[in-house]
Scaffold this active site. Structure first.
Site, PDB file in Angstrom:
ATOM      1  CD  GLU A 295      31.267 -61.410 -45.040  1.00 46.13           C
ATOM      2  OE1 GLU A 295      31.410 -62.562 -44.553  1.00 46.13           O
ATOM      3  OE2 GLU A 295      31.718 -60.391 -44.531  1.00 46.13           O
ATOM      4  CB  CYS A 330      33.537 -63.662 -41.232  1.00 46.84           C
ATOM      5  SG  CYS A 330      33.997 -62.135 -42.062  1.00 46.84           S
TER       6      CYS A 330
END
Length: 549
Positions: A295, A330
């Site tokens: 990720e 993110c």
């Protein structure tokens, strides 16, 4: 026998609650070894390692400086390469078939459900949630609301996996065979020894959700969290032990990147979950022969469609998406494509006003832990050299603060760049470079330029979150059908950030992509498929050995 076991379980839970309530009456938290408000240069906290069920120090201590004033306020016992053997041995003791699986030690599914119940209860207590929120603020400065939101999501996640919900993750299926006595059964199987590497920006939520997912499916994880914030997970592991998690089920290591890389190579975990930068992600994928789930970075986009509604609300969401946690998510909004109709509205004026409200005093803007002030302002200067670009707001360093120079400190910044210039080869990579701070690019498009916008999306390499702000269903279909991002919000209230525990969060378009938070994510990341085909007979009456084939 069932009643006796149930009585013992109830008695243990009552005893646990009684001991915690006794500690509450003494104004202490039974698991905590630090007090968030008291961590300072004069009273530094210490963070230890956990291996084979024991808390340990190391031969050297790394000093972490306070991101708000530069004082050395946390000492971390960092393991060096000569001290890895205990961690390597711990991983090697876990077999490939895991600590539990559907055929082995199924009572552990129940035990972990019980641990989740107790941990969720603990995080739901005001004094415990406040402790973790303030501890998060100390090491990764963000507003109290943002820090507490992280604790809340973690608590709700644990609530989702109380009781029988852990074993439901291992639900199998069966398919009839070709003859009597034959059936095929599909099972979710653990990897065994695994690793979790978590970043600084969500010191509690990301490592807890991934670590617990690994445990639920039967794995034994070694956990590495960025040393700048590792004190948060050290305290949470102590809470889990207090809630009944066996101390040897998780190893916790503090080290630099080189040492951790050596552990991964020598310890040979069967799967490694990495959340962080794309550069490190690609290196790990090579070093570990692809045994990874990632990720990684996200240059996340938002498109405002042709229908203009609720300008105040959309402006507020844009501000939150780009600048909450000082842009260190993110999922943060990195680029805003607004239809010309929005350009004619008061949207940009309202975004400017909202950005100006952010203050260091309440940490609605604060230190950037991975990009310096100089680097962010230098990037802004390069963007402003592109023809037609202009500074919308920000572009200056924060003033009157004591944030150390190793960190960044700038005002919320937005730079407008014409769409045609963004798409030029000499500009595209510069414009779409992720700046992990309070920084975004804004552009505008006309009705006939939607294909250009979609082309810009197609060229991006990271596909984490996205938002399509429109209630025009045909427009939504066009954009969603021609894009990739794994977590895409659609509709007037669409956002890029603020993912809760109740839906998948993760990238798409990459077979290595990892999800987090949901049963589907846990099963994808932390288990593999195993098929067991039962074929017990009977052999047909009168069977004879056939000719060779």
């Amino acid at each position: 026998m069932y009643r006796v076991a149930a009585y013992r379980q109830l008695k243990n839970r009552v005893s646990w609650i009684s001991s915690f309530n006794s500690a509450r009456s003494n104004h202490t938290l039974p698991f905590a070894t630090v007090k968030a408000e008291e961590i300072s240069g004069s009273q530094p906290a210490e963070v230890h390692n956990l291996v084979q069920g024991k808390w340990t120090g190391s031969s050297s201590w790394n000093t972490i400086v306070d991101p708000l004033n530069g004082q050395p306020f946390i000492k971390v016992a960092e393991v060096d390469e000569s001290e890895l053997q205990l961690f390597v041995e711990s991983l090697s003791k876990c077999p490939k078939h895991g600590l539990h699986n559907p055929f082995k030690a199924p009572e552990r599914y129940l035990m972990l459900g019980d641990v989740s119940t107790k941990a969720a209860h603990m995080l739901g207590l005001p004094e415990v949630s406040d402790f973790f929120a303030k501890l998060i603020q100390r090491v990764s400065p963000k507003s109290y609301q943002q820090a507490h939101g992280e604790v809340f999501v973690t608590q709700k996640f644990l609530e989702n996996f109380c009781g029988d919900q852990v074993r439901f993750l291992a639900r199998s299926f069966a398919v009839p065979g070709n003859h009597l006595g034959q059936q095929s059964h599909g099972f979710r199987w653990p990897y065994g020894p695994v690793a979790v590497i978590a970043p600084f920006n969500f010191p509690l939520e990301i490592p807890v959700l991934q670590m617990m997912g690994a445990l639920y499916m039967g794995n034994k994880p070694v956990l590495k969290v960025d040393s700048k914030v590792c004190v948060v997970m050290e305290q949470f592991l102590r809470l889990l032990h207090d809630c009944g998690l066996p101390a040897d089920n998780v190893d916790f290591i503090n080290s630099d990147g080189k040492t951790m890389n050596k552990l991964l190579i020598e310890g040979k975990p069967r799967m490694t979950l990495f959340t962080g930068s794309s550069r490190v992600a690609e290196k790990l994928a090579d070093d570990l022969s692809g045994r990874v789930k990632l990720e990684d970075a996200g240059f996340d986009w938002k498109i405002l469609g042709p229908d203009v509604h609720e300008v105040d609300y959309v402006a507020w969401v844009c501000d939150q998406d780009a600048y909450a946690c000082s842009g260190q998510k993110c999922s943060a909004q990195s680029i805003l494509f607004m239809h010309e109709n929005w350009g004619r509205s008061s949207l940009l004026d309202k975004m400017t006003e909202l950005a100006a409200r952010r203050k260091l005093d309440d940490l609605t803007i604060g230190p950037v832990l991975t990009v310096t002030t100089e680097a962010m302002l230098d990037h802004a200067k390069k963007l402003l050299q592109i023809p037609g670009s202009r500074l919308l707001f920000g572009g200056e360093a924060l003033q009157n603060h004591s944030i150390p120079a190793i960190y960044g400190a700038i005002k919320p910044t937005a730079i407008f760049i014409p769409l045609e210039e963004i798409l030029k080869e000499q500009h595209y990579h510069l414009v779409t470079k992720e700046i992990f701070g309070p920084f975004q690019v804004v552009t505008e498009y006309k009705d006939n330029q939607l294909p250009l916008v979609l082309n810009a999306l197609e060229k991006m390499h990271a596909h984490l979150t996205a938002a399509v702000v429109s209630n025009d269903i045909l427009f939504l279909q066009e954009v969603i059908g021609n894009s990739v991002n794994g977590t895409t919000y659609a509709g007037l209230r669409a956002r890029t950030t603020g993912a809760p525990q109740n839906h998948w969060f993760g990238p798409a378009g990459d077979p290595r992509g990892a999800g987090i938070g949901t049963p589907e994510a846990i099963k994808l990341v932390w288990s593999c498929h195993r098929e067991v085909i039962y074929d017990v007979g009977p052999v047909p009456l009168g069977w004879k050995t056939p000719a060779s084939t």
